[in-house]
Design a protein around this motif. Sequence first.
Motif, short mmCIF file in Angstrom:
data_model
loop_
_atom_site.label_atom_id
_atom_site.label_comp_id
_atom_site.label_asym_id
_atom_site.label_seq_id
_atom_site.Cartn_x
_atom_site.Cartn_y
_atom_site.Cartn_z
N GLY A 21 0.82 -1.22 0.00
CA GLY A 21 0.00 0.00 0.00
C GLY A 21 0.85 1.26 0.00
N TRP A 22 1.94 1.25 0.78
CA TRP A 22 2.84 2.41 0.83
C TRP A 22 3.47 2.66 -0.55
CZ3 TRP A 22 3.68 6.58 3.46
CH2 TRP A 22 4.87 7.26 3.33
N THR A 23 3.88 1.59 -1.21
CA THR A 23 4.47 1.71 -2.54
C THR A 23 3.47 2.29 -3.53
OG1 THR A 23 5.90 -0.17 -2.08
CG2 THR A 23 5.62 0.44 -4.39
N CYS A 30 3.95 10.84 -6.07
CA CYS A 30 5.32 11.31 -6.29
C CYS A 30 5.79 11.01 -7.70
CB CYS A 30 6.29 10.64 -5.31
SG CYS A 30 5.96 11.01 -3.58
N THR A 31 6.64 11.89 -8.19
CA THR A 31 7.33 11.64 -9.45
C THR A 31 8.83 11.70 -9.17
OG1 THR A 31 7.28 13.98 -10.00
CG2 THR A 31 5.51 12.63 -10.86
N THR A 32 9.60 11.00 -9.98
CA THR A 32 11.05 10.95 -9.78
C THR A 32 11.69 12.11 -10.53
OG1 THR A 32 10.88 8.57 -9.66
CG2 THR A 32 13.06 9.48 -9.96
N MET A 33 12.55 12.84 -9.83
CA MET A 33 13.28 13.94 -10.45
C MET A 33 14.55 13.38 -11.09
SD MET A 33 12.55 16.88 -7.54
CE MET A 33 14.21 17.13 -7.23
N PRO A 34 15.21 14.14 -11.97
CA PRO A 34 16.42 13.63 -12.63
C PRO A 34 17.54 13.23 -11.67
CG PRO A 34 15.63 15.59 -13.75
CD PRO A 34 14.80 15.43 -12.52
N PHE A 38 12.42 12.21 -4.97
CA PHE A 38 10.99 12.16 -5.28
C PHE A 38 10.38 13.53 -5.03
CE2 PHE A 38 11.80 7.69 -4.10
CZ PHE A 38 11.36 7.09 -5.26
N TRP A 39 9.58 13.99 -5.99
CA TRP A 39 8.86 15.25 -5.88
C TRP A 39 7.41 14.87 -5.59
CZ3 TRP A 39 10.07 20.04 -5.16
CH2 TRP A 39 9.20 21.06 -5.50
N CYS A 40 6.97 15.13 -4.35
CA CYS A 40 5.66 14.66 -3.89
C CYS A 40 4.71 15.83 -3.69
CB CYS A 40 5.79 13.89 -2.59
SG CYS A 40 6.91 12.48 -2.70
N ARG A 41 3.48 15.64 -4.09
CA ARG A 41 2.47 16.67 -3.87
C ARG A 41 1.58 16.23 -2.70
NH1 ARG A 41 0.83 13.65 -8.01
NH2 ARG A 41 -1.29 12.87 -8.01
N ALA A 42 1.14 17.19 -1.93
CA ALA A 42 0.30 16.91 -0.77
C ALA A 42 -1.17 16.98 -1.16
CB ALA A 42 0.59 17.91 0.34
N ARG A 43 -1.97 16.19 -0.49
CA ARG A 43 -3.42 16.26 -0.68
C ARG A 43 -3.99 17.37 0.19
NH1 ARG A 43 -5.03 10.23 -1.82
NH2 ARG A 43 -3.62 9.98 -3.58
N LEU A 49 0.75 17.53 4.02
CA LEU A 49 0.44 18.96 3.86
C LEU A 49 1.30 19.82 4.78
CD1 LEU A 49 -1.35 20.77 2.23
CD2 LEU A 49 -3.05 20.65 4.03
N ARG A 50 1.76 19.28 5.90
CA ARG A 50 2.60 20.04 6.81
C ARG A 50 3.94 20.40 6.19
NH1 ARG A 50 1.65 16.48 12.21
NH2 ARG A 50 -0.57 16.91 12.36
N LEU A 51 4.36 19.66 5.19
CA LEU A 51 5.64 19.91 4.53
C LEU A 51 5.51 20.94 3.41
CD1 LEU A 51 6.84 16.22 4.25
CD2 LEU A 51 7.52 17.91 5.95
N GLY A 52 4.31 21.40 3.14
CA GLY A 52 4.08 22.33 2.04
C GLY A 52 3.29 21.63 0.95
N GLU A 53 2.89 22.41 -0.05
CA GLU A 53 2.09 21.82 -1.12
C GLU A 53 2.90 20.78 -1.90
OE1 GLU A 53 -0.61 23.24 -4.89
OE2 GLU A 53 0.11 24.72 -3.45
N TYR A 54 4.16 21.06 -2.12
CA TYR A 54 5.07 20.12 -2.78
C TYR A 54 6.32 19.97 -1.92
CZ TYR A 54 2.33 20.43 -7.03
OH TYR A 54 1.31 20.36 -7.94
N SER A 55 6.91 18.81 -1.94
CA SER A 55 8.14 18.60 -1.19
C SER A 55 9.01 17.58 -1.92
CB SER A 55 7.86 18.13 0.23
OG SER A 55 7.15 16.92 0.21
N ALA A 56 10.31 17.74 -1.77
CA ALA A 56 11.26 16.80 -2.38
C ALA A 56 11.81 15.89 -1.29
CB ALA A 56 12.39 17.56 -3.06
#
Length: 91
Positions: A21-23, A30-34, A38-43, A49-56
């Motif tokens: 489930g975690w995977t 998340c998407t993989t950056m070059p 991982f570039w993850c968006r928060a719901r 969400l505590r990390l910001g709208e997007y976090s690496a």
Amino acid sequence: MSWPRGVFALWLVASAIWLIGWTLFIRQICTTMPNGDFWCRARENGLLLRLGEYSAWSPLHVYLLGFVLPFLVLIGGLLLGWILTWRRRSR
């Protein structure tokens, strides 16, 4: 089969389900950056969400977050088993 073995087998199955489930969750948000991070968006109301709208995140952070809960449950179960065994012996 003794009950400690049964509980351990149940923990193994539950941990495998959790990691699958975690995977799937990480692959979904998340998407993989070059550089491999991982570039993850928060719901809207999610944990991230505590990390910001997007976090690496580095892959190590993602893997550690996935493995923390199963190991905490294992340690809690071992402590509970030890306490129950100790109480039974002290009677």
